[in-house]
Design an enzyme around this catalytic site. Sequence first.
Site, PDB file in Angstrom:
ATOM      1  N   HIS A   1       0.826  -1.210   0.000  1.00 34.89           N
ATOM      2  CA  HIS A   1       0.000   0.000   0.000  1.00 34.89           C
ATOM      3  C   HIS A   1       0.863   1.265   0.000  1.00 34.89           C
ATOM      4  O   HIS A   1       0.448   2.292  -0.548  1.00 34.89           O
ATOM      5  CB  HIS A   1      -0.945   0.001   1.206  1.00 34.89           C
ATOM      6  CG  HIS A   1      -2.189  -0.812   0.981  1.00 34.89           C
ATOM      7  ND1 HIS A   1      -3.447  -0.265   0.948  1.00 34.89           N
ATOM      8  CD2 HIS A   1      -2.352  -2.137   0.755  1.00 34.89           C
ATOM      9  CE1 HIS A   1      -4.338  -1.210   0.715  1.00 34.89           C
ATOM     10  NE2 HIS A   1      -3.692  -2.363   0.608  1.00 34.89           N
TER      11      HIS A   1
ATOM     12  N   SER B   1      -3.922 -23.007   3.649  1.00 29.36           N
ATOM     13  CA  SER B   1      -2.511 -22.667   3.871  1.00 29.36           C
ATOM     14  C   SER B   1      -2.354 -21.196   4.219  1.00 29.36           C
ATOM     15  O   SER B   1      -1.420 -20.544   3.781  1.00 29.36           O
ATOM     16  CB  SER B   1      -1.694 -23.013   2.618  1.00 29.36           C
ATOM     17  OG  SER B   1      -0.329 -22.762   2.806  1.00 29.36           O
TER      18      SER B   1
END
Length: 341
Positions: free
Chosen positions: A79, A259
């Site tokens: 970001h 996972s």
Amino acid sequence: MSTLSLFSNFSSNSKAMSWAIALVLGLFISLISISTAQLQVGFYQNSCPNAESIVTSVVRQATLSDPTIPAALLRLHFHDCIVQGCEGSILIRSPATGNLEKDSPNHAGLRGLEVIDSAKAQLESQCPGTVSCADIVALAARDSITMTQGPQYDVPTGRRDGRVSNIADANNMPQVREPINVLRSKFAAKGLSDKDLVLLSAAHTIGTTACFFVENRLYSFSTNSQSDPSIDPGFLPELQAQCPQNGNVNVRIPLDRGSGNTFDKQILSNIRSGFAVIESDAALYQDESTKAIVDSYFGLFGDLFGPSFEEDFAASMVKMGSIGVRTRSDGEIRRVCSAFN
């Protein structure tokens, strides 16, 4: 029409102008290359020899206290870089005007800033005014990957911190529900390729998302289909159970089915099989170019002769980490990461 015939229609003045424009663009690109080249592995070797180990220690302690921190720090780095470059503007929180980059709805839910603050405080006590917040973010992201069983790689450092933080700068962030051509365009605007788009999206191998970003795929995808037809039929009821219609949109679910706490290429396998959780991940397998890239990591002899997911991911991270960096006099070394000097 050939390239030669196309340009041969211009007047001599137009040709001169074209050469001038080309020269300016060439100089601009050269300046970008010079700026990127100023980053180097081991930048703090002499000025703050323990810089990287201090960041690693802080990230490790934070992860022991909160196993969700690595995903948060990885997202924080993305970001920061994808808006105005890797220059730490996402960290500015003071003064709290409501118009800072972090205040953008496109950055909703960002976490881990206190980890960066903690690392900065320790670094300032040992090496005042030396290590930038932007570098701390990049190093913390690398350490987060390593601590979730991902690849260890060198991070070029030497970034300086930016001096601007504006909410409007985050308006063009890539969005979960955007089609692949829009995502491709936004990545390309930052110098990132289709391969980078696939690999950086694979960072979703760790972390969670809110039902808010999933419910559209499940209940109101299009006028022709209530749910996204790319979702595996056996996976759809599983997602709907986790994110029931008209339920709590803030409930968080793993981005990588099976996972979610381990850094691996299972996320790409899930995308191939219709088990992508968010729309932008699923879109990677609906475009010929990005589909081929995903498939390249699962060839018959892929582990022996095919591309290495871990090596390629690390290369894309380093590439992303070079976007729009400030170096030398083009920035500052903040005393605290939450405010400009």
